[in-house]
Enzyme design. Structure first.
Site, PDB file in Angstrom:
ATOM      1  N   ASP A 185       4.881 -72.531   5.128  1.00 27.28           N
ATOM      2  CA  ASP A 185       4.684 -71.399   4.219  1.00 27.28           C
ATOM      3  C   ASP A 185       4.170 -70.194   5.028  1.00 27.28           C
ATOM      4  OD1 ASP A 185       4.185 -71.202   0.861  1.00 27.28           O
ATOM      5  OD2 ASP A 185       3.335 -69.616   2.129  1.00 27.28           O
ATOM      6  N   HIS A 210       5.535 -77.603  -2.755  1.00 26.80           N
ATOM      7  CA  HIS A 210       4.490 -77.284  -1.776  1.00 26.80           C
ATOM      8  C   HIS A 210       3.850 -78.593  -1.318  1.00 26.80           C
ATOM      9  CE1 HIS A 210       3.925 -72.880  -2.869  1.00 26.80           C
ATOM     10  NE2 HIS A 210       4.531 -73.301  -3.972  1.00 26.80           N
ATOM     11  N   GLY A 241       2.799 -69.217 -11.772  1.00 28.30           N
ATOM     12  CA  GLY A 241       2.798 -68.400 -10.563  1.00 28.30           C
ATOM     13  C   GLY A 241       4.025 -68.571  -9.693  1.00 28.30           C
ATOM     14  N   GLN A 242       5.097 -69.127 -10.248  1.00 26.79           N
ATOM     15  CA  GLN A 242       6.318 -69.245  -9.430  1.00 26.79           C
ATOM     16  C   GLN A 242       6.789 -67.849  -9.047  1.00 26.79           C
ATOM     17  OE1 GLN A 242       9.659 -71.330 -11.207  1.00 26.79           O
ATOM     18  NE2 GLN A 242      10.879 -71.190  -9.341  1.00 26.79           N
ATOM     19  N   SER A 243       6.940 -67.629  -7.744  1.00 25.95           N
ATOM     20  CA  SER A 243       7.335 -66.296  -7.276  1.00 25.95           C
ATOM     21  C   SER A 243       8.697 -66.307  -6.597  1.00 25.95           C
ATOM     22  CB  SER A 243       6.276 -65.737  -6.320  1.00 25.95           C
ATOM     23  OG  SER A 243       6.135 -66.568  -5.183  1.00 25.95           O
ATOM     24  N   HIS A 253      11.077 -75.420  -5.105  1.00 23.72           N
ATOM     25  CA  HIS A 253      10.388 -75.804  -3.873  1.00 23.72           C
ATOM     26  C   HIS A 253       9.176 -76.649  -4.196  1.00 23.72           C
ATOM     27  CE1 HIS A 253       9.075 -71.778  -5.159  1.00 23.72           C
ATOM     28  NE2 HIS A 253       7.867 -72.101  -4.725  1.00 23.72           N
ATOM     29  N   ASN A 295       5.394 -75.192  -8.768  1.00 23.26           N
ATOM     30  CA  ASN A 295       5.097 -74.165  -9.765  1.00 23.26           C
ATOM     31  C   ASN A 295       6.386 -73.845 -10.507  1.00 23.26           C
ATOM     32  OD1 ASN A 295       2.353 -73.823  -8.998  1.00 23.26           O
ATOM     33  ND2 ASN A 295       2.991 -72.587  -7.247  1.00 23.26           N
TER      34      ASN A 295
HETATM   35  P1  AMP Z   1       5.629 -70.120  -5.532  1.00 21.27           P
HETATM   36  O1  AMP Z   1       4.529 -69.144  -5.841  1.00 21.27           O
HETATM   37  O2  AMP Z   1       5.347 -71.515  -5.981  1.00 21.27           O
HETATM   38  O3  AMP Z   1       6.973 -69.613  -5.974  1.00 21.27           O
HETATM   39  O4  AMP Z   1       5.638 -70.230  -3.940  1.00 21.27           O
HETATM   40  C1  AMP Z   1       6.394 -69.416  -3.121  1.00 21.27           C
HETATM   41  C2  AMP Z   1       5.845 -69.588  -1.734  1.00 21.27           C
HETATM   42  O5  AMP Z   1       6.799 -69.111  -0.816  1.00 21.27           O
HETATM   43  C3  AMP Z   1       4.553 -68.839  -1.463  1.00 21.27           C
HETATM   44  O6  AMP Z   1       3.535 -69.743  -1.074  1.00 21.27           O
HETATM   45  C4  AMP Z   1       4.930 -67.867  -0.337  1.00 21.27           C
HETATM   46  O7  AMP Z   1       3.884 -67.713   0.596  1.00 21.27           O
HETATM   47  C5  AMP Z   1       6.127 -68.544   0.263  1.00 21.27           C
HETATM   48  N1  AMP Z   1       7.080 -67.674   0.936  1.00 21.27           N
HETATM   49  C6  AMP Z   1       7.681 -66.568   0.429  1.00 21.27           C
HETATM   50  N2  AMP Z   1       8.535 -66.053   1.324  1.00 21.27           N
HETATM   51  C7  AMP Z   1       8.493 -66.858   2.414  1.00 21.27           C
HETATM   52  C8  AMP Z   1       9.151 -66.854   3.681  1.00 21.27           C
HETATM   53  N3  AMP Z   1      10.046 -65.919   4.013  1.00 21.27           N
HETATM   54  N4  AMP Z   1       8.841 -67.837   4.563  1.00 21.27           N
HETATM   55  C9  AMP Z   1       7.947 -68.791   4.245  1.00 21.27           C
HETATM   56  N5  AMP Z   1       7.303 -68.860   3.052  1.00 21.27           N
HETATM   57  C10 AMP Z   1       7.560 -67.891   2.160  1.00 21.27           C
END
Ligand code: AMP
Length: 112
Positions: free
Chosen positions: A29, A100, A91-93, A98, A85
Site C-alpha cells: 500500500d 488489505h 471508506g472504500q476509495s 482489494h 472496505n
Molecule cells: P480503500 O480505502 O479500502 O479503497 O483502500 C484503497 C487503498 O489503496 C488505500 O489504502 C490507498 O493507500 C491505496 N492506494 C491507492 N493508490 C495506490 C497506489 N497507486 N499504489 C498503492 N496503493 C495505493
C-alpha cells in the site's frame, strides 16, 4: 477501463509488487497503516465486494488464503488482519476489489 488497480496489475503503473500469479496481484500500500500493509487484488476487474457473485467464490477464498500465506512470509506470528472496505461508509476509495493485509503492530478493535 480507467481503473488504477487494473493498471497496477497490468504493470502500466508502477507498484512495489509482493506476489503475482495468473489470478491475483499483491503490492505494498502506498500509504501504509501498519508496518505490513499489502493489498491483494484480483486481476479481473470487480468493483467491490458488493459486486461479487457466486462465480467469484473461489477467487474470494483464494485472496484470503494468499493473504495468510503472505502473512506467514512476513513472519506475522503475532497475528494479522484482512479487511475489505465495501462502499462509501466503509471508506472504500478505489473501486476495484482489494483485500488489505495488515500486521506488525497491535491492531485495535473495533476498527474506526
Ligand atoms: P480503500 O480505502 O479500502 O479503497 O483502500 C484503497 C487503498 O489503496 C488505500 O489504502 C490507498 O493507500 C491505496 N492506494 C491507492 N493508490 C495506490 C497506489 N497507486 N499504489 C498503492 N496503493 C495505493
Amino acid at each position: 477501463m480507467d481503473c488504477i488497480f487494473c493498471k497496477i496489475a497490468a504493470g502500466q503503473i508502477p507498484s512495489r509488487k509482493v506476489w503475482e500469479d495468473a489470478r491475483i496481484f499483491a503490492f505494498e500500500d502506498l500509504h501504509p497503516a501498519a508496518p505490513t500493509h499489502i493489498l491483494l487484488i484480483p486481476k479481473q476487474h470487480i468493483s467491490g465486494l458488493d459486486a461479487a457473485d457466486g462465480s467469484h467464490d473461489e477467487l474470494l477464498g483464494y485472496l484470503q488464503r494468499m493473504a495468510a500465506h503472505l502473512a506467514r512470509e512476513r513472519r506475522l506470528a503475532g497475528g494479522f488482519r484482512t479487511v475489505v472496505n465495501a462502499g462509501p461508509d466503509a471508506g472504500q476509495s478505489v473501486f476495484h476489489l482489494h483485500v488489505h493485509l495488515l500486521g506488525g503492530r497491535s491492531l485495535g478493535w473495533p476498527p474506526g
